[in-house]
Motif scaffolding. Sequence first.
Motif, mmCIF file in Angstrom:
data_model
loop_
_atom_site.group_PDB
_atom_site.id
_atom_site.type_symbol
_atom_site.label_atom_id
_atom_site.label_comp_id
_atom_site.label_asym_id
_atom_site.label_seq_id
_atom_site.Cartn_x
_atom_site.Cartn_y
_atom_site.Cartn_z
ATOM 1 N N LYS A 1 0.611 -1.207 -0.039
ATOM 2 C CA LYS A 1 0.041 -0.142 0.005
ATOM 3 C C LYS A 1 0.861 1.245 0.078
ATOM 4 N N ARG A 2 1.842 1.146 0.800
ATOM 5 C CA ARG A 2 2.795 2.389 0.880
ATOM 6 C C ARG A 2 3.702 2.697 -0.311
ATOM 7 N N SER A 3 4.097 1.321 -0.986
ATOM 8 C CA SER A 3 4.772 1.490 -2.388
ATOM 9 C C SER A 3 3.906 2.365 -3.365
ATOM 10 N N LYS A 4 2.529 1.784 -3.263
ATOM 11 C CA LYS A 4 1.509 2.361 -4.332
ATOM 12 C C LYS A 4 1.394 3.886 -4.168
ATOM 13 N N GLU A 5 1.292 4.180 -2.845
ATOM 14 C CA GLU A 5 1.122 5.664 -2.410
ATOM 15 C C GLU A 5 2.235 6.599 -2.932
ATOM 16 N N LYS A 6 3.665 5.970 -2.705
ATOM 17 C CA LYS A 6 4.764 6.780 -2.982
ATOM 18 C C LYS A 6 4.978 6.623 -4.355
ATOM 19 N N HIS A 7 4.802 5.644 -5.154
ATOM 20 C CA HIS A 7 5.443 5.619 -6.441
ATOM 21 C C HIS A 7 4.326 5.486 -7.566
ATOM 22 N N GLY A 8 2.990 5.606 -7.108
ATOM 23 C CA GLY A 8 1.875 5.510 -7.961
ATOM 24 C C GLY A 8 1.697 4.321 -8.855
ATOM 25 N N GLY A 9 1.735 3.236 -8.518
ATOM 26 C CA GLY A 9 1.804 1.989 -9.166
ATOM 27 C C GLY A 9 0.275 2.018 -9.817
ATOM 28 N N ASN A 10 0.001 1.143 -10.706
ATOM 29 C CA ASN A 10 -1.520 1.100 -11.035
ATOM 30 C C ASN A 10 -1.804 -0.378 -11.266
ATOM 31 N N THR A 11 -3.025 -0.846 -10.815
ATOM 32 C CA THR A 11 -3.438 -2.161 -11.153
ATOM 33 C C THR A 11 -3.644 -2.357 -12.810
ATOM 34 N N PRO A 12 -3.632 -3.613 -13.214
ATOM 35 C CA PRO A 12 -4.401 -3.613 -14.653
ATOM 36 C C PRO A 12 -5.721 -2.865 -14.949
ATOM 37 N N LYS A 13 -6.659 -2.911 -13.714
ATOM 38 C CA LYS A 13 -8.042 -2.257 -14.032
ATOM 39 C C LYS A 13 -7.843 -0.809 -14.127
ATOM 40 N N GLU A 14 -7.050 -0.379 -13.253
ATOM 41 C CA GLU A 14 -6.575 1.469 -13.521
ATOM 42 C C GLU A 14 -5.978 1.732 -14.475
ATOM 43 N N GLN A 15 -5.044 0.789 -15.062
ATOM 44 C CA GLN A 15 -4.241 1.154 -16.370
ATOM 45 C C GLN A 15 -5.605 1.266 -17.558
ATOM 46 N N VAL A 16 -6.356 0.236 -17.512
ATOM 47 C CA VAL A 16 -7.385 0.203 -18.675
ATOM 48 C C VAL A 16 -8.225 1.479 -18.403
ATOM 49 N N GLN A 17 -8.636 1.614 -17.188
ATOM 50 C CA GLN A 17 -9.424 3.046 -17.047
ATOM 51 C C GLN A 17 -8.944 4.188 -17.315
ATOM 52 N N GLN A 18 -7.459 4.261 -17.100
ATOM 53 C CA GLN A 18 -6.728 5.487 -17.705
ATOM 54 C C GLN A 18 -6.449 5.498 -19.177
ATOM 55 N N GLY A 19 -6.622 4.377 -20.020
ATOM 56 C CA GLY A 19 -6.639 4.443 -21.340
ATOM 57 C C GLY A 19 -7.904 4.696 -21.796
ATOM 58 N N VAL A 20 -8.885 4.351 -21.086
ATOM 59 C CA VAL A 20 -10.333 4.818 -21.687
ATOM 60 C C VAL A 20 -10.595 6.209 -21.501
#
Length: 604
Positions: free
Chosen positions: A494-513
Amino acid sequence: MKKLPPLTQFPYPGLRPFTRYESDIFFGRDEHTRELLKKLKETHFIAVLGESGHGKSSLVNTGLVSSIQAGFLDSAKIRWRVAQLHPGEKPLTNLATELKKAFAPTGEEESSPPSESSLPDEKYIIKLRNPSWYLPEGTCLLLLVDQFEEIFTHTSSTHKNTKTFVTELLRASQLSNVYVVISMQSEYLGKCAQFHNLVEAINQGSFLVPRLTHEQLREAIEYPARIFFGKVESSLVDRLVADFVDDPDQLPLMQHALMRMWNKAVAEKKTEIKLTLNHYKDIGEKNALSKHAEELYNKLTSKQQEIAEVLFRNLTDRDDYDNLCRSPVRLDKVAPLAEVSGEVVAEVVKVFCHGTDETDKPNFIKPCENLATETILELSHASLIRYWPLLKQWAEADAEDKELYLRLEKDAIAYHDYEEKLKQHQGWNQLKGNSNTSSTSKVPVLWQGNDLNKALEWQERMGNAAEHWVKRYHKKQSQEFDQPSFKKTINFLKRSKEKHGGNTPKEQVQQGVAKKIESLKSKWTTTTEKFTRGIIWWLFGSVAFVISVFMFAKSFEITTGILSIIIWGTLVFLSYKAFEHYDRYKELKGTTTKSKGLKVKKPK
C-alpha cells in the motif's frame, strides 16, 4: 465383513495407474516383474526408480504385488498383508493408518483414515518393529510406498516425523518377514543422502524401470481388449506404437487414448467392439489428452471455469528442480480461494473425474468417489501438466505468483525492521532520505516500477482470497502462517503504491479509456467548429446566390449570369463539406457517449 476386491470393468484404466486388482488387464511387464521378484529375493528393500510416465506405480501396484500374493516370490510365503501408502504431507501418520489396516484381524472393516489434526498412532509404528507378534503365523508384511519423492515435495525432509518415517522403513526391511518397496522419480535420488543409510539401501536394491519395447507395447494395446472380447485394428496398433514408443510419457498418454477409443467404440453399440484409426483421429490422435481436457473445460459455465482455474492452480507446484509437479490439496482449502462452497468445488471435480457422458471417464483428478470437505485431491498423473497447455499456463502463472509474493514478503519484513531500527535511533529523517535509494543499495526500499505493478495486479486478482493463498504456500514450505508478516506485506504494498503511484491492470485500462475519451472530445470539438463554419458560409453563399439570380433576372447580363453560376457551384461545395462534417460530428458524439459508459472487466 471385509469387502471383496472389485472386478475390472474396463480394459484400459486411462490416465491413472493400474491398481493391484487389475492384474487381468496388465500386460507388457512380465519381464520387468520377474526382475523385480529376483531382486526382492536378494534384499528386503527395493527402490523402483524412473522418470515420470514410465509406469513405476503400475509395475509395483499391479505386477509386483499380484505376483507376490500368488506365491511367485517364495512358494513357502503365500500369506501376505499389504500396507500401501503415499507419504503425502504426513508420512508417519499415513504409515500408521495403513499398518492399522494391515494388522487388523481378517474380516474386520478397514478403519477410516485419521483426520488431519490427529497424531500418528504410535502403537502401530511400534508393532512394525516386531510384526510377528501381531500377524498370524506364517504371514509376511509388504510395505509399499508409492511416490516416495513426496517426502521432498510435500513436506520438509528435515522434519522429525519424516526422518522417523524413513528410519522405521529401513529398520523394518531388516526383518525376515517384512519387505519394503518404494517407487520414486530418479531425479530425487540425490536428495536421499539427507537420510542416514537410505542411499546404501537403495544401492543394494535399486531397479531402474525401462520403457516398453515395440513388442511389449503391442501386448499392452491388444491383449486387454481381447479380455473383453474386443479387437484393435492392426493399422491402429502400428500407429500407436510409432506415436508412443519414444515418448517419455508413453504409458499414461497411450492408456488414456485407448480408454477414450474403447468408450467411443462401446457407445456405438455394434455387435463387435473394434478400435480403428477413425476412432484415433476422432479423439485427437497423439493430442487426445489435451483435446479431452479442453472439451471438458469448455463445457463448464463461466463461473465453473473460474473455479476450475483455482482448483488446478492448487493441484500444481514447482519443485526444487524448477519442474512443475503435482501438489495434493484438501477440497475445503480450495473453496475459500474460489470464494464458493465446498459443494460447488466438488461439482467441478466430478466433471474432471467422471466426464459429462459415457464416452468421457477422464479420471484427471483423484479420488472420484465420496468427496467430502476433508478429501485430499490430487492430479491422477503429472503428464496432464505437461500435455494440457492451459493447465501448464496456470501452473506457471501460479509458480510466478509464489516467487513474487515470497520476494515481496521478504522485502516488506526487511523494510519494516529497518524502519523500526531507525525509529529507535531517531533516524526517521534518514529513512525518508533513503526511500528513493536504488535497488542495488543494502538499504530496504519501497517497491516501484514493473515489480510494483505486478504485485498490485496479484493483490487485485486474489481479492479477499489472498490470505488463504498465502497460507497454502507457507504450509507447503512447512512454515507456520504469520498473520503479522502478512499484514506487514500488504501495508508495504500500500505504501509503495502511495509513494510511487503504481497502477493495477484495471486502473491502467481505466486510464486508457479516459485518454481515448479526451481524444474523441478533441476531435469532436474540431469537427463541430468546422461544421459551424460550413453552415455560416453556406448561409452567406445562399444569400449571395439569391441576390445574383435576382439581378440576372432583371438585367440578363452575361457577367451577372456567370457570377451566379460561380456562386451556385461554391454553395454546392460548401453544402457538401458542411454535411460531411455533420456526419462526422454525429459519429464522434455517439462514440464518446459509448466510451463514457464503458465497463472495465476485472482482470483474471
